[in-house]
Design a protein around this motif. Structure first.
Motif, PDB file in Angstrom:
ATOM      1  N   ASN A  69       0.820  -1.214   0.000  1.00 57.72           N
ATOM      2  CA  ASN A  69       0.000   0.000   0.000  1.00 57.72           C
ATOM      3  C   ASN A  69       0.853   1.263   0.000  1.00 57.72           C
ATOM      4  N   LYS A  70       2.166   1.106   0.104  1.00 61.56           N
ATOM      5  CA  LYS A  70       3.059   2.261   0.067  1.00 61.56           C
ATOM      6  C   LYS A  70       4.267   1.956  -0.818  1.00 61.56           C
ATOM      7  N   THR A  71       4.720   2.975  -1.488  1.00 63.47           N
ATOM      8  CA  THR A  71       5.918   2.794  -2.307  1.00 63.47           C
ATOM      9  C   THR A  71       7.060   3.652  -1.780  1.00 63.47           C
ATOM     10  N   GLU A  72       6.781   4.350  -0.688  1.00 69.82           N
ATOM     11  CA  GLU A  72       7.823   5.201  -0.111  1.00 69.82           C
ATOM     12  C   GLU A  72       7.652   5.261   1.403  1.00 69.82           C
ATOM     13  N   LEU A  73       8.753   5.089   2.084  1.00 69.22           N
ATOM     14  CA  LEU A  73       8.753   5.189   3.539  1.00 69.22           C
ATOM     15  C   LEU A  73       9.869   6.146   3.914  1.00 69.22           C
ATOM     16  N   LYS A  74       9.601   6.997   4.912  1.00 71.08           N
ATOM     17  CA  LYS A  74      10.609   7.996   5.300  1.00 71.08           C
ATOM     18  C   LYS A  74      10.872   7.973   6.793  1.00 71.08           C
ATOM     19  N   VAL A  75      12.128   8.034   7.138  1.00 73.26           N
ATOM     20  CA  VAL A  75      12.514   8.163   8.544  1.00 73.26           C
ATOM     21  C   VAL A  75      13.649   9.175   8.626  1.00 73.26           C
ATOM     22  N   LYS A  76      14.033   9.494   9.864  1.00 70.72           N
ATOM     23  CA  LYS A  76      15.153  10.409  10.049  1.00 70.72           C
ATOM     24  C   LYS A  76      16.368   9.625  10.512  1.00 70.72           C
ATOM     25  N   GLU A  77      17.494  10.147  10.114  1.00 72.71           N
ATOM     26  CA  GLU A  77      18.745   9.499  10.506  1.00 72.71           C
ATOM     27  C   GLU A  77      18.825   9.419  12.035  1.00 72.71           C
ATOM     28  N   GLY A  78      19.291   8.299  12.511  1.00 72.55           N
ATOM     29  CA  GLY A  78      19.461   8.132  13.949  1.00 72.55           C
ATOM     30  C   GLY A  78      18.241   7.549  14.652  1.00 72.55           C
ATOM     31  N   GLN A  79      17.133   7.471  13.946  1.00 68.92           N
ATOM     32  CA  GLN A  79      15.930   6.930  14.564  1.00 68.92           C
ATOM     33  C   GLN A  79      15.969   5.410  14.626  1.00 68.92           C
ATOM     34  N   THR A  80      15.276   4.900  15.615  1.00 68.89           N
ATOM     35  CA  THR A  80      15.013   3.472  15.639  1.00 68.89           C
ATOM     36  C   THR A  80      13.723   3.283  14.856  1.00 68.89           C
ATOM     37  N   VAL A  81      13.755   2.393  13.916  1.00 62.94           N
ATOM     38  CA  VAL A  81      12.586   2.173  13.078  1.00 62.94           C
ATOM     39  C   VAL A  81      11.809   0.978  13.607  1.00 62.94           C
ATOM     40  N   LYS A  82      10.536   1.230  13.868  1.00 60.82           N
ATOM     41  CA  LYS A  82       9.657   0.140  14.287  1.00 60.82           C
ATOM     42  C   LYS A  82       8.655  -0.042  13.156  1.00 60.82           C
ATOM     43  N   LEU A  83       8.865  -1.077  12.396  1.00 60.00           N
ATOM     44  CA  LEU A  83       8.066  -1.266  11.189  1.00 60.00           C
ATOM     45  C   LEU A  83       7.156  -2.486  11.304  1.00 60.00           C
ATOM     46  N   THR A  84       5.904  -2.265  10.988  1.00 57.77           N
ATOM     47  CA  THR A  84       4.946  -3.369  10.994  1.00 57.77           C
ATOM     48  C   THR A  84       4.477  -3.649   9.581  1.00 57.77           C
ATOM     49  N   LEU A  85       4.683  -4.886   9.199  1.00 57.96           N
ATOM     50  CA  LEU A  85       4.168  -5.347   7.903  1.00 57.96           C
ATOM     51  C   LEU A  85       2.908  -6.143   8.192  1.00 57.96           C
ATOM     52  N   SER A  86       1.838  -5.797   7.523  1.00 62.32           N
ATOM     53  CA  SER A  86       0.625  -6.595   7.677  1.00 62.32           C
ATOM     54  C   SER A  86       0.158  -7.059   6.301  1.00 62.32           C
TER      55      SER A  86
END
Ligand SMILES: [Cu+2]
Length: 169
Positions: free
Chosen positions: A60-77
């Protein structure tokens, strides 16, 4: 007679006074609209992302954005109903420079490891497990250095449609 003139003068004075009020009330110092000040936003430590795949072989998305240094908590459903053997999805984030086509080929043979090829480990920053309809998986990882990265679903044939950009700002 003298009274009459007097009255007239008074009347004239009143008229002049009332009519001559060249009001300059429309002053131009209108209040500044409250601009939503772009105050230096504090970057949250954790970036929570979600992405889902469906029975039509699409994210449902073709682009994801985060900031440098962040911990990414990603949920795939998986918003579909098909089992993972038929329409399984995962989320695989590749290092920069990794060849997606080569990765896809290697993944195709990695049936035993849910299409995560062991010999491509160096090209993987993070990945979820393979999910089927109604399932989900959440992973946590440190955002890589600033840049643009490819993500894909490594289920055989899916990356033709199921891919996108992971951007670290
Ligand atoms: Cu898929």
């Amino acid at each position: 007679m003298k009274n009459l003139i007097h009255l007239f003068l008074i009347a004239f004075a009143l008229y002049a006074c009332g009519g001559g009020s060249t009001s300059s009330e429309t002053d131009s110092t209108t209040a500044q609209p409250e601009t939503t000040a772009s105050e230096p936003e504090s970057v949250p430590a954790v970036a929570e992302l979600s992405i889902s795949g469906d029975d039509a072989m699409k994210f449902n998305k073709t682009e994801l954005k985060v900031k440098e240094g962040q911990t990414v908590k990603l949920t795939l459903s998986h918003s579909g109903k098909l089992p993972k053997a038929a329409m399984g999805h995962n989320f695989v984030l590749l290092v920069q420079g990794a060849n997606m086509a080569d990765f896809g080929m290697a993944a195709m043979g990695a049936v035993d490891t849910d299409y995560i090829p062991a010999d491509q480990a160096d090209n993987i920053i993070a990945h979820t497990k393979l999910v089927g309809g109604g399932e989900s998986d959440t992973i946590e990882f440190e955002a890589p250095a600033k840049g643009t990265y490819d993500f894909l679903c490594s289920f055989p044939g899916h990356s033709a449609l199921m891919k996108g950009k992971f951007i670290v700002e």
